[in-house]
Design a protein around this motif. Sequence first.
Motif, PDB file in Angstrom:
ATOM      1  N   GLU A 113      55.573 -29.159  62.750  1.00  0.00           N
ATOM      2  CA  GLU A 113      55.474 -30.441  62.050  1.00  0.00           C
ATOM      3  C   GLU A 113      56.856 -31.031  61.799  1.00  0.00           C
ATOM      4  N   ALA A 114      57.802 -30.214  61.379  1.00  0.00           N
ATOM      5  CA  ALA A 114      59.160 -30.702  61.128  1.00  0.00           C
ATOM      6  C   ALA A 114      59.817 -31.182  62.419  1.00  0.00           C
ATOM      7  N   ALA A 172      58.305 -32.236  65.174  1.00  0.00           N
ATOM      8  CA  ALA A 172      57.620 -33.450  65.634  1.00  0.00           C
ATOM      9  C   ALA A 172      58.049 -34.658  64.811  1.00  0.00           C
ATOM     10  N   THR A 173      58.225 -34.478  63.520  1.00  0.00           N
ATOM     11  CA  THR A 173      58.667 -35.585  62.667  1.00  0.00           C
ATOM     12  C   THR A 173      60.076 -36.022  63.043  1.00  0.00           C
ATOM     13  N   ASN A 174      60.977 -35.065  63.236  1.00  0.00           N
ATOM     14  CA  ASN A 174      62.348 -35.398  63.616  1.00  0.00           C
ATOM     15  C   ASN A 174      62.388 -36.082  64.986  1.00  0.00           C
ATOM     16  N   ALA A 207      59.958 -37.851  66.352  1.00  0.00           N
ATOM     17  CA  ALA A 207      59.371 -39.185  66.203  1.00  0.00           C
ATOM     18  C   ALA A 207      60.366 -40.159  65.580  1.00  0.00           C
ATOM     19  N   ILE A 208      61.128 -39.705  64.609  1.00  0.00           N
ATOM     20  CA  ILE A 208      62.114 -40.585  63.978  1.00  0.00           C
ATOM     21  C   ILE A 208      63.244 -40.897  64.953  1.00  0.00           C
TER      22      ILE A 208
END
Length: 71
Positions: free
Chosen positions: A10-11, A13-15, A17-18
Amino acid sequence: MLSEHYELIEALATNFAIAVLFLLIGLAIQDVLNKGNVPKYGRWFVWLVLFLGCAGFIAKGIIQAFWEAGM
């Protein structure tokens, strides 16, 4: 195995995506600057602000990593 690494995935994927979002914002800004006949000083200022936003995001990630490591 997936449930064990859910938080890491999750971390990441979030990084990712940003990072993609920053790239798309940069491309959109470049297009607007090219079509708007913006002077050189204005272009430098716009790119500086965008870079500082990216640098702040990266600094936050580094600080968070050190904080979670207990340093």
